[in-house]
Design a protein around this motif. Sequence first.
Motif, PDB file in Angstrom:
ATOM      1  N   GLY A  10       0.818  -1.203   0.000  1.00  0.00           N
ATOM      2  CA  GLY A  10       0.000   0.000   0.000  1.00  0.00           C
ATOM      3  C   GLY A  10       0.848   1.247   0.000  1.00  0.00           C
ATOM      4  N   LEU A  11       0.181   2.351   0.301  1.00  0.00           N
ATOM      5  CA  LEU A  11       0.817   3.666   0.363  1.00  0.00           C
ATOM      6  C   LEU A  11       1.019   4.056   1.817  1.00  0.00           C
ATOM      7  CD1 LEU A  11       1.723   6.355  -0.954  1.00  0.00           C
ATOM      8  CD2 LEU A  11      -0.690   7.048  -0.889  1.00  0.00           C
ATOM      9  N   VAL A  12       2.231   4.468   2.142  1.00  0.00           N
ATOM     10  CA  VAL A  12       2.536   4.852   3.522  1.00  0.00           C
ATOM     11  C   VAL A  12       3.502   6.037   3.496  1.00  0.00           C
ATOM     12  CG1 VAL A  12       4.463   3.213   3.693  1.00  0.00           C
ATOM     13  CG2 VAL A  12       3.261   3.935   5.770  1.00  0.00           C
ATOM     14  N   GLN A  13       3.449   6.856   4.517  1.00  0.00           N
ATOM     15  CA  GLN A  13       4.378   7.976   4.623  1.00  0.00           C
ATOM     16  C   GLN A  13       5.736   7.494   5.116  1.00  0.00           C
ATOM     17  OE1 GLN A  13       2.458  10.952   7.086  1.00  0.00           O
ATOM     18  NE2 GLN A  13       1.659  11.993   5.270  1.00  0.00           N
ATOM     19  N   ALA A  14       6.749   8.247   4.782  1.00  0.00           N
ATOM     20  CA  ALA A  14       8.097   7.933   5.256  1.00  0.00           C
ATOM     21  C   ALA A  14       8.097   7.835   6.783  1.00  0.00           C
ATOM     22  CB  ALA A  14       9.075   9.010   4.795  1.00  0.00           C
ATOM     23  N   GLY A  15       8.793   6.830   7.272  1.00  0.00           N
ATOM     24  CA  GLY A  15       8.824   6.564   8.698  1.00  0.00           C
ATOM     25  C   GLY A  15       7.765   5.592   9.168  1.00  0.00           C
ATOM     26  N   GLY A  16       6.814   5.296   8.311  1.00  0.00           N
ATOM     27  CA  GLY A  16       5.726   4.401   8.670  1.00  0.00           C
ATOM     28  C   GLY A  16       6.095   2.935   8.541  1.00  0.00           C
ATOM     29  N   SER A  17       5.097   2.090   8.750  1.00  0.00           N
ATOM     30  CA  SER A  17       5.303   0.641   8.744  1.00  0.00           C
ATOM     31  C   SER A  17       4.257  -0.060   7.887  1.00  0.00           C
ATOM     32  CB  SER A  17       5.213   0.088  10.171  1.00  0.00           C
ATOM     33  OG  SER A  17       6.208   0.629  11.000  1.00  0.00           O
ATOM     34  N   LEU A  18       4.658  -1.191   7.364  1.00  0.00           N
ATOM     35  CA  LEU A  18       3.753  -2.097   6.666  1.00  0.00           C
ATOM     36  C   LEU A  18       4.177  -3.527   6.991  1.00  0.00           C
ATOM     37  CD1 LEU A  18       3.380  -0.633   3.049  1.00  0.00           C
ATOM     38  CD2 LEU A  18       1.585  -0.770   4.783  1.00  0.00           C
ATOM     39  N   ARG A  19       3.212  -4.446   6.940  1.00  0.00           N
ATOM     40  CA  ARG A  19       3.515  -5.856   7.103  1.00  0.00           C
ATOM     41  C   ARG A  19       3.021  -6.607   5.880  1.00  0.00           C
ATOM     42  NH1 ARG A  19       0.870 -10.434  11.031  1.00  0.00           N
ATOM     43  NH2 ARG A  19       2.771 -11.609  11.513  1.00  0.00           N
ATOM     44  N   LEU A  20       3.937  -7.181   5.144  1.00  0.00           N
ATOM     45  CA  LEU A  20       3.575  -7.976   3.981  1.00  0.00           C
ATOM     46  C   LEU A  20       3.389  -9.432   4.390  1.00  0.00           C
ATOM     47  CD1 LEU A  20       6.061  -6.581   1.306  1.00  0.00           C
ATOM     48  CD2 LEU A  20       3.833  -5.687   2.018  1.00  0.00           C
ATOM     49  N   SER A  21       2.456 -10.078   3.740  1.00  0.00           N
ATOM     50  CA  SER A  21       2.214 -11.505   3.957  1.00  0.00           C
ATOM     51  C   SER A  21       2.377 -12.250   2.640  1.00  0.00           C
ATOM     52  CB  SER A  21       0.805 -11.754   4.500  1.00  0.00           C
ATOM     53  OG  SER A  21       0.636 -11.152   5.754  1.00  0.00           O
ATOM     54  N   CYS A  22       2.774 -13.512   2.745  1.00  0.00           N
ATOM     55  CA  CYS A  22       2.935 -14.366   1.577  1.00  0.00           C
ATOM     56  C   CYS A  22       2.277 -15.706   1.892  1.00  0.00           C
ATOM     57  CB  CYS A  22       4.409 -14.561   1.273  1.00  0.00           C
ATOM     58  SG  CYS A  22       4.767 -15.724  -0.071  1.00  0.00           S
ATOM     59  N   ALA A  23       1.142 -15.954   1.277  1.00  0.00           N
ATOM     60  CA  ALA A  23       0.408 -17.199   1.497  1.00  0.00           C
ATOM     61  C   ALA A  23       0.867 -18.248   0.500  1.00  0.00           C
ATOM     62  CB  ALA A  23      -1.089 -16.962   1.367  1.00  0.00           C
ATOM     63  N   PHE A  24       1.275 -19.401   1.006  1.00  0.00           N
ATOM     64  CA  PHE A  24       1.839 -20.486   0.198  1.00  0.00           C
ATOM     65  C   PHE A  24       0.858 -21.647   0.150  1.00  0.00           C
ATOM     66  CE2 PHE A  24       5.528 -22.871  -1.375  1.00  0.00           C
ATOM     67  CZ  PHE A  24       5.187 -24.185  -1.059  1.00  0.00           C
ATOM     68  N   SER A  25       0.715 -22.256  -1.013  1.00  0.00           N
ATOM     69  CA  SER A  25      -0.148 -23.427  -1.139  1.00  0.00           C
ATOM     70  C   SER A  25       0.379 -24.352  -2.222  1.00  0.00           C
ATOM     71  CB  SER A  25      -1.591 -23.012  -1.466  1.00  0.00           C
ATOM     72  OG  SER A  25      -1.641 -22.347  -2.714  1.00  0.00           O
ATOM     73  N   GLY A  26      -0.041 -25.609  -2.155  1.00  0.00           N
ATOM     74  CA  GLY A  26       0.300 -26.560  -3.193  1.00  0.00           C
ATOM     75  C   GLY A  26       1.312 -27.615  -2.790  1.00  0.00           C
ATOM     76  N   ARG A  27       2.169 -27.293  -1.828  1.00  0.00           N
ATOM     77  CA  ARG A  27       3.151 -28.256  -1.331  1.00  0.00           C
ATOM     78  C   ARG A  27       3.384 -27.967   0.144  1.00  0.00           C
ATOM     79  NH1 ARG A  27       7.786 -29.020  -6.096  1.00  0.00           N
ATOM     80  NH2 ARG A  27       6.310 -29.479  -7.783  1.00  0.00           N
ATOM     81  N   THR A  28       4.350 -28.642   0.735  1.00  0.00           N
ATOM     82  CA  THR A  28       4.633 -28.455   2.156  1.00  0.00           C
ATOM     83  C   THR A  28       5.530 -27.239   2.343  1.00  0.00           C
ATOM     84  OG1 THR A  28       4.463 -30.838   2.508  1.00  0.00           O
ATOM     85  CG2 THR A  28       5.534 -29.529   4.230  1.00  0.00           C
ATOM     86  N   PHE A  29       4.967 -26.193   2.907  1.00  0.00           N
ATOM     87  CA  PHE A  29       5.675 -24.918   3.048  1.00  0.00           C
ATOM     88  C   PHE A  29       6.973 -25.079   3.830  1.00  0.00           C
ATOM     89  CE2 PHE A  29       6.385 -20.573   2.987  1.00  0.00           C
ATOM     90  CZ  PHE A  29       6.346 -19.975   4.234  1.00  0.00           C
ATOM     91  N   SER A  30       6.947 -25.909   4.850  1.00  0.00           N
ATOM     92  CA  SER A  30       8.127 -26.062   5.704  1.00  0.00           C
ATOM     93  C   SER A  30       9.279 -26.783   5.014  1.00  0.00           C
ATOM     94  CB  SER A  30       7.752 -26.800   6.999  1.00  0.00           C
ATOM     95  OG  SER A  30       7.220 -28.077   6.696  1.00  0.00           O
ATOM     96  N   SER A  31       9.085 -27.217   3.806  1.00  0.00           N
ATOM     97  CA  SER A  31      10.158 -27.848   3.039  1.00  0.00           C
ATOM     98  C   SER A  31      11.025 -26.828   2.315  1.00  0.00           C
ATOM     99  CB  SER A  31       9.584 -28.824   2.002  1.00  0.00           C
ATOM    100  OG  SER A  31       8.908 -29.885   2.623  1.00  0.00           O
ATOM    101  N   TYR A  32      10.623 -25.568   2.358  1.00  0.00           N
ATOM    102  CA  TYR A  32      11.274 -24.551   1.543  1.00  0.00           C
ATOM    103  C   TYR A  32      11.814 -23.396   2.368  1.00  0.00           C
ATOM    104  CZ  TYR A  32       8.854 -26.820  -2.325  1.00  0.00           C
ATOM    105  OH  TYR A  32       8.398 -27.732  -3.242  1.00  0.00           O
ATOM    106  N   GLY A  33      12.976 -22.914   1.946  1.00  0.00           N
ATOM    107  CA  GLY A  33      13.391 -21.603   2.402  1.00  0.00           C
ATOM    108  C   GLY A  33      12.562 -20.559   1.673  1.00  0.00           C
ATOM    109  N   MET A  34      12.542 -19.351   2.210  1.00  0.00           N
ATOM    110  CA  MET A  34      11.708 -18.307   1.630  1.00  0.00           C
ATOM    111  C   MET A  34      12.470 -16.996   1.584  1.00  0.00           C
ATOM    112  SD  MET A  34       8.072 -16.786   2.912  1.00  0.00           S
ATOM    113  CE  MET A  34       8.891 -15.401   3.673  1.00  0.00           C
TER     114      MET A  34
END
Length: 123
Positions: A10-34
């Motif tokens: 999204g749009l944020v002002q300098a100094g602000g914060s954001l949290r990105l998420s990455c949803a994984f599907s199709g295989r075993t997520f814990s088998s992979y580095g990210m």
Amino acid sequence: QVQLVESGGGLVQAGGSLRLSCAFSGRTFSSYGMGWFRQVPGKEREFVASISWSGGTTYYADSVKGRFTISRDNAKNTGYLQMNGLKPEDTAVYYCATRNLGIGDAPAHFNFWGQGTQVTVSS
């Protein structure tokens, strides 16, 4: 079929914060580095951070060290990038990706990619 879907940009002002998420599907997520990468038009894709399959090892680009935190929840098949102290130069499309072994910073070593989420930091 492996699928990664980023969200949280999204749009944020300098100094602000954001949290990105990455949803994984199709295989075993814990088998992979990210990892997380970012890209601005006309430039190569840039490494941001990566994390091992267990979450026990992390690695950051110097430009984000101390401001960004990568994490993952294998029970939820989701990875995260907490971004604090954002700067205008952090503006980019952010991508998450997975790799078979370990952690690293080379895009060529990551085999599955999401479509990206836009992060815009205003001054």
